[in-house]
Design a protein around this motif. Structure first.
Motif, PDB file in Angstrom:
ATOM      1  N   ASP A   1       0.840  -1.207   0.000  1.00 17.41           N
ATOM      2  CA  ASP A   1       0.000   0.000   0.000  1.00 17.41           C
ATOM      3  C   ASP A   1       0.872   1.253   0.000  1.00 17.41           C
ATOM      4  N   ARG A   2       1.907   1.249   0.837  1.00 17.41           N
ATOM      5  CA  ARG A   2       2.801   2.413   0.920  1.00 17.41           C
ATOM      6  C   ARG A   2       3.535   2.641  -0.399  1.00 17.41           C
ATOM      7  N   ILE A   3       3.897   1.551  -1.091  1.00 18.46           N
ATOM      8  CA  ILE A   3       4.546   1.692  -2.395  1.00 18.46           C
ATOM      9  C   ILE A   3       3.579   2.355  -3.378  1.00 18.46           C
ATOM     10  N   ALA A   4       2.340   1.891  -3.405  1.00 19.37           N
ATOM     11  CA  ALA A   4       1.337   2.466  -4.313  1.00 19.37           C
ATOM     12  C   ALA A   4       1.103   3.944  -3.997  1.00 19.37           C
ATOM     13  N   ILE A   5       1.000   4.276  -2.713  1.00 20.78           N
ATOM     14  CA  ILE A   5       0.779   5.673  -2.318  1.00 20.78           C
ATOM     15  C   ILE A   5       1.966   6.528  -2.742  1.00 20.78           C
ATOM     16  N   SER A   6       3.180   6.026  -2.532  1.00 25.45           N
ATOM     17  CA  SER A   6       4.386   6.774  -2.906  1.00 25.45           C
ATOM     18  C   SER A   6       4.470   6.987  -4.414  1.00 25.45           C
ATOM     19  N   LEU A   7       4.016   6.021  -5.189  1.00 22.37           N
ATOM     20  CA  LEU A   7       4.064   6.144  -6.651  1.00 22.37           C
ATOM     21  C   LEU A   7       2.917   6.995  -7.206  1.00 22.37           C
ATOM     22  N   GLY A   8       1.866   7.208  -6.411  1.00 17.10           N
ATOM     23  CA  GLY A   8       0.712   7.975  -6.876  1.00 17.10           C
ATOM     24  C   GLY A   8       1.065   9.384  -7.300  1.00 17.10           C
ATOM     25  N   GLY A   9       1.893  10.077  -6.527  1.00 16.76           N
ATOM     26  CA  GLY A   9       2.278  11.443  -6.863  1.00 16.76           C
ATOM     27  C   GLY A   9       3.047  11.529  -8.171  1.00 16.76           C
ATOM     28  N   PRO A  10       4.154  10.757  -8.299  1.00 10.24           N
ATOM     29  CA  PRO A  10       4.884  10.806  -9.566  1.00 10.24           C
ATOM     30  C   PRO A  10       4.034  10.390 -10.769  1.00 10.24           C
ATOM     31  N   LEU A  11       3.153   9.418 -10.599  1.00 13.52           N
ATOM     32  CA  LEU A  11       2.316   8.999 -11.730  1.00 13.52           C
ATOM     33  C   LEU A  11       1.336  10.096 -12.134  1.00 13.52           C
ATOM     34  N   PHE A  12       0.789  10.827 -11.152  1.00 12.92           N
ATOM     35  CA  PHE A  12      -0.084  11.958 -11.488  1.00 12.92           C
ATOM     36  C   PHE A  12       0.727  13.059 -12.176  1.00 12.92           C
ATOM     37  N   SER A  13       1.985  13.263 -11.747  1.00 13.68           N
ATOM     38  CA  SER A  13       2.846  14.249 -12.411  1.00 13.68           C
ATOM     39  C   SER A  13       3.111  13.834 -13.851  1.00 13.68           C
ATOM     40  N   LEU A  14       3.378  12.553 -14.068  1.00 10.90           N
ATOM     41  CA  LEU A  14       3.580  12.057 -15.432  1.00 10.90           C
ATOM     42  C   LEU A  14       2.314  12.253 -16.268  1.00 10.90           C
ATOM     43  N   GLY A  15       1.163  11.948 -15.679  1.00 12.59           N
ATOM     44  CA  GLY A  15      -0.109  12.170 -16.369  1.00 12.59           C
ATOM     45  C   GLY A  15      -0.314  13.635 -16.703  1.00 12.59           C
ATOM     46  N   GLY A  16       0.043  14.524 -15.774  1.00 10.72           N
ATOM     47  CA  GLY A  16      -0.053  15.965 -16.033  1.00 10.72           C
ATOM     48  C   GLY A  16       0.850  16.396 -17.167  1.00 10.72           C
ATOM     49  N   ALA A  17       2.046  15.794 -17.237  1.00 18.12           N
ATOM     50  CA  ALA A  17       2.976  16.115 -18.323  1.00 18.12           C
ATOM     51  C   ALA A  17       2.421  15.655 -19.668  1.00 18.12           C
ATOM     52  N   VAL A  18       1.871  14.460 -19.701  1.00 13.19           N
ATOM     53  CA  VAL A  18       1.311  13.926 -20.950  1.00 13.19           C
ATOM     54  C   VAL A  18       0.117  14.764 -21.404  1.00 13.19           C
ATOM     55  N   ILE A  19      -0.763  15.105 -20.466  1.00 13.63           N
ATOM     56  CA  ILE A  19      -1.929  15.934 -20.816  1.00 13.63           C
ATOM     57  C   ILE A  19      -1.478  17.313 -21.289  1.00 13.63           C
ATOM     58  N   SER A  20      -0.484  17.898 -20.602  1.00 15.42           N
ATOM     59  CA  SER A  20       0.042  19.208 -21.017  1.00 15.42           C
ATOM     60  C   SER A  20       0.631  19.142 -22.416  1.00 15.42           C
ATOM     61  N   TRP A  21       1.355  18.057 -22.699  1.00 14.81           N
ATOM     62  CA  TRP A  21       1.935  17.877 -24.026  1.00 14.81           C
ATOM     63  C   TRP A  21       0.825  17.815 -25.076  1.00 14.81           C
ATOM     64  N   GLY A  22      -0.233  17.056 -24.792  1.00 17.55           N
ATOM     65  CA  GLY A  22      -1.354  16.957 -25.725  1.00 17.55           C
ATOM     66  C   GLY A  22      -2.016  18.307 -25.966  1.00 17.55           C
ATOM     67  N   ILE A  23      -2.185  19.070 -24.911  1.00 15.81           N
ATOM     68  CA  ILE A  23      -2.768  20.414 -25.055  1.00 15.81           C
ATOM     69  C   ILE A  23      -1.828  21.317 -25.837  1.00 15.81           C
ATOM     70  N   TYR A  24      -0.524  21.200 -25.554  1.00 20.91           N
ATOM     71  CA  TYR A  24       0.465  22.053 -26.217  1.00 20.91           C
ATOM     72  C   TYR A  24       0.489  21.843 -27.730  1.00 20.91           C
TER      73      TYR A  24
END
Length: 153
Positions: A79-102
Motif C-alpha cells: 500500500d505504501r509503495i502504491a501511495i508513494s508512486l501515486g504522486g509521480p504517476l499523477f505528475s507524469l499524467g499531467g505532463a502527458v496531458i500538457s503535451w497533448g494540449i500544447y
C-alpha cells in the motif's frame, strides 16, 4: 519577469497540488481514514471535501506541498509503495496531458506545465533522504526492501 511570476505563482503550485492529489487518491484507495493535502504555508483556507478529506491552501501557497494520511491499523508495504508512486504517476499524467494540449495550443504556460510535471516525476523517483525528508523513490525503495526481506526470512 512575467514568465517567472507565472511559473512561481500559477504553474508550480498547480503541478504540486496535482502531485499531492495523486498521493491522496492512492491513500484513500488503500483505506486511509483521514487525508489532508497541504499547499503552501502560513494561515490557510481549509476546504472540507468530505468528513475525512481536507485541502489546506496556505497564504504562501507557492511554498511547497505535502499530504498527510493515516489509517488505524496501518498500511502494508505494498500500500505504501502504491501511495508513494501515486504522486509521480499523477505528475507524469499531467505532463502527458500538457503535451497533448500544447500540440493544439502552444502557449508558454502549457510548456512550463509539461516540463515542470516531467521534472517532478523524475526528481521524485530518485531515492534520497535529506534532513528527514524522504523522496517518493526512497520510500518505494525502503518498502520494496521490506517486502523482499519478509519474503526471504
Amino acid at each position: 519577469m512575467v514568465v517567472f511570476a507565472w511559473f512561481v505563482f500559477i504553474v508550480a503550485p498547480f503541478c504540486l497540488l496535482l502531485h499531492e492529489l495523486g498521493h491522496s487518491l492512492l491513500a484513500r484507495t488503500a483505506g486511509a481514514e483521514r487525508v489532508e493535502v497541504f499547499l503552501g504555508s502560513g494561515p490557510s483556507l481549509k476546504i472540507q471535501v468530505n468528513p475525512s478529506y481536507r485541502i489546506h491552501i496556505g497564504l504562501w501557497y507557492f511554498l511547497g506541498a505535502m499530504v498527510s494520511y493515516d489509517k488505524r491499523e496501518g498500511f502494508y508495504p505494498g500500500d505504501r509503495i502504491a501511495i508513494s508512486l501515486g504522486g509521480p504517476l499523477f505528475s507524469l499524467g499531467g505532463a502527458v496531458i500538457s503535451w497533448g494540449i500544447y500540440l493544439y495550443a502552444p502557449y508558454p504556460i502549457i510548456s512550463f506545465m509539461m516540463v515542470f510535471n516531467c521534472w517532478l516525476f523524475i526528481i521524485n523517483l530518485i531515492p534520497f533522504s535529506i534532513r528527514g525528508k524522504q523522496s517518493d523513490g526512497y520510500l518505494v525503495m525502503k518498502d520494496a526492501a521490506s517486502l523482499i526481506k519478509d519474503k526471504w526470512y
